[in-house]
Design a protein around this motif. Structure first.
Motif, PDB file in Angstrom:
ATOM      1  N   GLU A  70       0.829  -1.204   0.000  1.00 28.82           N
ATOM      2  CA  GLU A  70       0.000   0.000   0.000  1.00 28.82           C
ATOM      3  C   GLU A  70       0.868   1.260   0.000  1.00 28.82           C
ATOM      4  OE1 GLU A  70      -2.849   2.412   3.167  1.00 28.82           O
ATOM      5  OE2 GLU A  70      -2.436   0.290   3.493  1.00 28.82           O
ATOM      6  N   ALA A  71       1.928   1.241   0.823  1.00 27.10           N
ATOM      7  CA  ALA A  71       2.785   2.419   0.935  1.00 27.10           C
ATOM      8  C   ALA A  71       3.472   2.741  -0.390  1.00 27.10           C
ATOM      9  CB  ALA A  71       3.829   2.208   2.031  1.00 27.10           C
ATOM     10  N   LYS A  72       4.014   1.728  -1.045  1.00 32.08           N
ATOM     11  CA  LYS A  72       4.735   1.979  -2.296  1.00 32.08           C
ATOM     12  C   LYS A  72       3.798   2.311  -3.454  1.00 32.08           C
ATOM     13  CE  LYS A  72       8.622   1.704  -2.976  1.00 32.08           C
ATOM     14  NZ  LYS A  72       9.660   2.754  -2.944  1.00 32.08           N
ATOM     15  N   GLN A  73       2.555   1.821  -3.394  1.00 30.68           N
ATOM     16  CA  GLN A  73       1.608   2.086  -4.480  1.00 30.68           C
ATOM     17  C   GLN A  73       0.922   3.445  -4.342  1.00 30.68           C
ATOM     18  OE1 GLN A  73      -1.033  -1.296  -4.376  1.00 30.68           O
ATOM     19  NE2 GLN A  73       0.183  -2.458  -5.861  1.00 30.68           N
ATOM     20  N   VAL A 120      10.956   2.309   3.476  1.00 26.52           N
ATOM     21  CA  VAL A 120       9.585   2.535   3.012  1.00 26.52           C
ATOM     22  C   VAL A 120       8.799   3.220   4.131  1.00 26.52           C
ATOM     23  CG1 VAL A 120       7.476   1.454   2.144  1.00 26.52           C
ATOM     24  CG2 VAL A 120       9.715   0.494   1.563  1.00 26.52           C
ATOM     25  N   ILE A 121       8.068   4.272   3.787  1.00 25.07           N
ATOM     26  CA  ILE A 121       7.284   5.028   4.763  1.00 25.07           C
ATOM     27  C   ILE A 121       6.230   4.128   5.395  1.00 25.07           C
ATOM     28  CG2 ILE A 121       5.621   6.929   5.014  1.00 25.07           C
ATOM     29  CD1 ILE A 121       7.196   8.359   2.762  1.00 25.07           C
ATOM     30  N   ASN A 122       6.028   4.319   6.685  1.00 23.06           N
ATOM     31  CA  ASN A 122       5.072   3.549   7.478  1.00 23.06           C
ATOM     32  C   ASN A 122       3.768   4.348   7.590  1.00 23.06           C
ATOM     33  OD1 ASN A 122       3.893   1.767   9.306  1.00 23.06           O
ATOM     34  ND2 ASN A 122       4.966   2.621  11.071  1.00 23.06           N
ATOM     35  N   PRO A 123       2.771   4.114   6.700  1.00 19.55           N
ATOM     36  CA  PRO A 123       1.550   4.928   6.725  1.00 19.55           C
ATOM     37  C   PRO A 123       0.779   4.721   8.031  1.00 19.55           C
ATOM     38  CG  PRO A 123       1.258   3.014   5.298  1.00 19.55           C
ATOM     39  CD  PRO A 123       2.698   3.027   5.711  1.00 19.55           C
ATOM     40  N   PRO A 124       0.109   5.778   8.508  1.00 19.81           N
ATOM     41  CA  PRO A 124      -0.155   7.071   7.872  1.00 19.81           C
ATOM     42  C   PRO A 124       0.912   8.130   8.121  1.00 19.81           C
ATOM     43  CG  PRO A 124      -1.387   6.933   9.897  1.00 19.81           C
ATOM     44  CD  PRO A 124      -0.667   5.627   9.759  1.00 19.81           C
ATOM     45  N   GLN A 125       2.089   7.731   8.634  1.00 28.72           N
ATOM     46  CA  GLN A 125       3.173   8.692   8.837  1.00 28.72           C
ATOM     47  C   GLN A 125       3.651   9.242   7.498  1.00 28.72           C
ATOM     48  OE1 GLN A 125       6.191   6.719  11.185  1.00 28.72           O
ATOM     49  NE2 GLN A 125       4.724   6.126  12.775  1.00 28.72           N
ATOM     50  N   ALA A 126       4.388  10.353   7.556  1.00 30.52           N
ATOM     51  CA  ALA A 126       4.835  11.000   6.326  1.00 30.52           C
ATOM     52  C   ALA A 126       6.347  10.979   6.158  1.00 30.52           C
ATOM     53  CB  ALA A 126       4.339  12.449   6.281  1.00 30.52           C
ATOM     54  N   GLY A 128      16.446  10.192   4.562  1.00 35.17           N
ATOM     55  CA  GLY A 128      15.054  10.428   4.926  1.00 35.17           C
ATOM     56  C   GLY A 128      14.155  10.124   3.742  1.00 35.17           C
ATOM     57  N   SER A 129      13.115   9.332   3.981  1.00 31.95           N
ATOM     58  CA  SER A 129      12.071   9.082   2.978  1.00 31.95           C
ATOM     59  C   SER A 129      10.866   9.932   3.368  1.00 31.95           C
ATOM     60  CB  SER A 129      11.664   7.607   2.956  1.00 31.95           C
ATOM     61  OG  SER A 129      12.773   6.770   2.731  1.00 31.95           O
ATOM     62  N   PHE A 130      10.368  10.744   2.440  1.00 33.89           N
ATOM     63  CA  PHE A 130       9.297  11.696   2.746  1.00 33.89           C
ATOM     64  C   PHE A 130       8.108  11.481   1.817  1.00 33.89           C
ATOM     65  CE2 PHE A 130      13.310  13.585   3.983  1.00 33.89           C
ATOM     66  CZ  PHE A 130      13.049  14.088   5.259  1.00 33.89           C
ATOM     67  N   ASP A 131       6.911  11.637   2.367  1.00 33.45           N
ATOM     68  CA  ASP A 131       5.681  11.615   1.587  1.00 33.45           C
ATOM     69  C   ASP A 131       5.567  12.978   0.900  1.00 33.45           C
ATOM     70  OD1 ASP A 131       3.092  11.688   0.600  1.00 33.45           O
ATOM     71  OD2 ASP A 131       2.172  10.825   2.393  1.00 33.45           O
ATOM     72  N   HIS A 132       5.770  12.994  -0.422  1.00 31.81           N
ATOM     73  CA  HIS A 132       5.835  14.264  -1.145  1.00 31.81           C
ATOM     74  C   HIS A 132       4.478  14.962  -1.232  1.00 31.81           C
ATOM     75  CE1 HIS A 132       8.257  17.132  -3.031  1.00 31.81           C
ATOM     76  NE2 HIS A 132       8.777  16.445  -4.030  1.00 31.81           N
TER      77      HIS A 132
END
Length: 420
Positions: free
Chosen positions: A212-215, A354-360, A389-393
């Motif tokens: 889900e996170a990568k998609q 990989v980001i851990n949703p719902p974190q950004a 750092g991996s960030f939710d753009h």
């Protein structure tokens, strides 16, 4: 009237579980708060407590049963004023174990959205909240208002797991992943001998959440090289001072503190993307990746920016031990505003997490190693670590992510700021 004991929802995302072990048998008397069974959820193995008093007259789901749906009747209890013989179900056949799907035969069907938890339990004769004594005691300790807690026990009764889940602040299930367009074709084995190992609930959840996170999350990656010499020197001095207290700081403890402080310096990165709104957190709760026998789990250091490094070290040691034993409670792993993953102990130089949703955002920390490094215009040798750092753009702009990485680097290279 006999009381049906149903499979509880021990976490907001739980739809089914494995009844790992019964701790009672038919004929046993139980009281409210007694531990009846161990249930493996999508996160950990948890204890299930009794909410009523009486005698066990039937166990309808044997231990070891997998895929037991939330709400399914797993046992029957006769109250003390009932005749146990007449209360027992007349045809209580054990529920069969869920059949394993053929390995890699097809993509699993998308699970239905979890049934909404019952509204906060109210007695028929008024507004009294119906909760087990243990749940009431824990609610009092944690400062949880039972009137706002949804109960998952029989007839909507509030149990221990409901209170702990409410305290953890993660009551909203994650959105379901869209169904795949077509079933995946079986992976060929090319005649190579292999052993098929069935996935446990934790591994299934990891697979679903990371897919889900990568998609769905547009990742942006930012890397800095950080000089560790000053931090390692400070750690040595602090460990000497803390030795009488039995505390030994790890580099990871200091990294947790540095990330939390950096999020306070750059609050635009302490956020979460939530559809049509951006949630801006006023506290830095750091989820820390821990490798447990059943799979990766992320216990949380709550309000890490406000805690001393010695307090962080003590909490992290206790949480990591519970994670390895599969004994974490929901409020200890649900939530968090950002994550830290450290693979430096394995000699990994640099990686993208990989980001851990719902974190950004998540910070990936590599190994500290001796490298050529320019200090004050002169080439020297320094202990250097790469951090990515991996960030939710969708939630964090590149410039803000860069500012966070810069703040983290400065805190590690001038580590006295971690003690302020």
């Amino acid at each position: 009237m006999p009381i049906e004991i149903k499979m509880p929802a021990l976490s907001p995302t739980m739809e089914e579980g494995t009844l790992a072990k019964w701790l009672v048998k038919v004929g046993d008397k139980v009281s409210s708060g007694d531990i009846m069974a161990e249930i493996e959820t999508d996160k950990a193995t948890m204890e299930f407590e009794a909410v009523d008093e009486g005698t066990i007259v039937a166990i309808t789901v044997p231990e070891g049963s997998e895929g037991v749906k939330v709400g399914a009747v797993i046992a029957t209890l006769a109250s003390d004023d009932e005749d146990a013989a007449t209360s027992a179900p007349k045809a209580a056949a054990p529920a069969p174990k869920a059949e394993a799907a053929p390995a890699l035969a097809s993509a699993p069907a998308v699970a239905a959205s979890p049934a909404p938890m019952a509204a906060a339990a109210k007695a028929a004769d008024g507004d009294r909240v119906v909760a087990s004594p243990l749940a009431k005691r824990i609610a009092s300790q944690l400062g949880v208002d039972l009137g706002k807690v949804a109960g998952s026990g029989p007839n909507g009764r509030i149990v221990k797991a409901d209170v702990e889940g409410a305290k953890g602040g993660a009551a909203t299930p994650a959105p379901a992943v869209a169904a795949p367009a077509a079933a995946a074709a079986p992976a060929p084995d090319f005649g190579i001998p292999y052993e098929a190992e069935k996935l446990n609930n934790v591994r299934k959840t990891i697979a679903r959440r990371l897919t889900e996170a990568k998609q769905t999350i547009p990742h942006i990656y930012l890397t800095v090289d950080v000089r560790l010499d000053a931090l390692l020197k400070l750690r040595g001095e602090l460990n000497k001072a803390l030795e009488p207290q039995g505390v030994k700081l790890s580099v990871n403890d200091l990294m947790i503190k540095a990330l939390a402080k950096a999020l306070e310096i750059v609050p635009k990165c302490n956020v979460s993307f939530a559809g049509d709104e951006l949630r801006k957190f006023t506290r830095s709760d750091i989820s820390v990746a821990v490798a447990a026998p059943s799979g990766l789990i992320t216990p949380i250091i709550v309000d890490a920016g406000a805690k001393s490094v010695s307090q962080i070290s003590k909490e992290m040691s206790a949480l990591a031990a519970k994670a390895r034993e599969g004994k974490l409670q929901p409020h200890e792993y649900q939530g968090g505003t950002a994550s830290l993953s450290n693979l430096g102990m394995f000699g990994i130089k640099q990686f993208d997490a990989v980001i851990n949703p719902p974190q950004a955002m998540i910070l990936a920390v590599g190994a500290g190693e001796q490298r050529p490094y320019v200090v004050d215009g002169a080439l020297s040798v320094a202990t250097v670590m790469s951090a990515t750092g991996s960030f939710d753009h969708r939630a964090i702009d590149g410039a803000d992510g860069a500012a966070l990485m810069q703040a983290f680097k400065q805190l590690v290279e001038l580590p006295l700021g971690l003690l302020a």
